[in-house]
Design an enzyme around this catalytic site. Structure first.
Site, PDB file in Angstrom:
ATOM      1  N   CYS A  70      -5.583  -3.050   1.946  1.00  0.00           N
ATOM      2  CA  CYS A  70      -5.464  -3.269   3.336  1.00  0.00           C
ATOM      3  C   CYS A  70      -6.938  -3.367   4.226  1.00  0.00           C
ATOM      4  CB  CYS A  70      -4.734  -2.171   3.760  1.00  0.00           C
ATOM      5  SG  CYS A  70      -4.181  -2.206   5.584  1.00  0.00           S
ATOM      6  N   GLU A  73       0.786  -1.057   0.024  1.00  0.00           N
ATOM      7  CA  GLU A  73       0.146   0.081  -0.033  1.00  0.00           C
ATOM      8  C   GLU A  73       1.022   1.266   0.072  1.00  0.00           C
ATOM      9  OE1 GLU A  73      -3.560   1.907   2.760  1.00  0.00           O
ATOM     10  OE2 GLU A  73      -2.603   0.128   3.459  1.00  0.00           O
ATOM     11  N   LYS A  87      -9.291   2.778  -2.522  1.00  0.00           N
ATOM     12  CA  LYS A  87      -9.599   2.123  -1.347  1.00  0.00           C
ATOM     13  C   LYS A  87     -11.046   2.603  -0.706  1.00  0.00           C
ATOM     14  CE  LYS A  87      -7.559   0.914   3.191  1.00  0.00           C
ATOM     15  NZ  LYS A  87      -6.212   1.477   4.091  1.00  0.00           N
TER      16      LYS A  87
END
Length: 265
Positions: A147, A44, A113
């Site tokens: 994540c 990330e 995200k």
């Protein structure tokens, strides 16, 4: 189809130093290609670093910006696909994003995200609105999350229902949540019948302590390859034949009763 050899780059690079991080990615791509990999996955926000604070607006760039162009050159030079994380600028908004570049240098997918973790991310980033982003690579359907996204089973199940074979999850998993890498990821792979590549940062960075433990988990819930706590490049195989056999033997997706779950959404 032959297995897709996949390399996981566990590294935090150097926060704020894009040129040095691109150099590290280039070196990792050379090693990955030398090991026969067709795909390299970086963590990330690898392009810029995670704990960059007020530098987020300065370092953010469009999906087709100079960072993407540099990664495309790396992918072509070494003949493999590359997934990397970066802060994406789109007008006045900034997203925590990841982009998959193909071996020919073309952008295959860009994902923003959707579930932002903690005060730092919520201060600087806008949450994405597309739950499922996919691309095709060497006959496999590749899906993208980042994540915290993978910690919501709904996200992974949505990918399963959309046909994702290999889920790529660049991450910045920090202490004391290492159980996600150790336990949650293999379970996600098993319950949704796919491979999951979970690729973490490592070591101290600003106020954070990243735990490493990157892994490639298979649809039987076993870990095919696992990194330790330090800088490391590990390689594992995504086997389409094993995936098909596992899906045929595991009834989870077939035995679902969606009519009972509607209230959950």
């Amino acid at each position: 189809m032959p297995p897709l050899r996949t390399a996981l780059l566990q590294s935090s690079g150097r926060p704020g130093a894009v040129a040095e991080n691109l150099k590290a990615l280039d070196e990792a791509a050379a090693r990955a290609a030398g090991a026969g990999a067709r795909l390299l996955v970086a963590p990330e926000l690898f392009l810029t670093g995670y704990a960059i604070g007020d530098a987020v607006p300065e370092l953010a760039e469009p999906a087709d910006g100079p960072g993407a162009q540099a990664v495309a050159e790396i992918a072509v030079r070494h003949g493999l696909a590359v997934l990397y994380g970066y802060p994406e600028r789109d007008g006045d908004r900034i997203f925590n994003a990841s982009q998959l570049i193909g071996p020919d240098g073309a952008s295959l997918a860009n994902y923003r995200k959707t579930h932002l973790f903690g005060c730092f991310e919520q201060e600087w980033f806008t949450p994405g609105e597309r739950a499922v982003v996919q691309a095709d690579l060497d006959g496999l359907r590749i899906g993208l999350l980042i994540c915290y996204d993978v910690e919501f089973p709904e996200n992974v199940r949505a990918h399963a229902l959309a046909g994702t074979d290999l889920l790529l999850v660049p991450t910045a998993q920090m202490h004391p949540f290492q159980f996600v890498a150790e336990s949650v990821i293999p379970v996600r792979a098993f319950e949704s019948q796919m491979y999951v590549a979970y690729v973490n940062r490592t070591g101290p960075e600003g106020e954070f302590e990243f735990v490493g433990l990157s892994c490639l988990a298979g649809p039987d819930g076993t870990v095919r390859t696992r990194a330790g706590r330090g800088e490391e490049l590990v390689v594992g195989e995504v086997d389409p034949e094993f995936l098909a056999a596992s899906r045929a033997a595991n009834p989870y997706l077939h035995d679902r009763r969606p009519g009972l779950y509607g209230s959950l959404a």
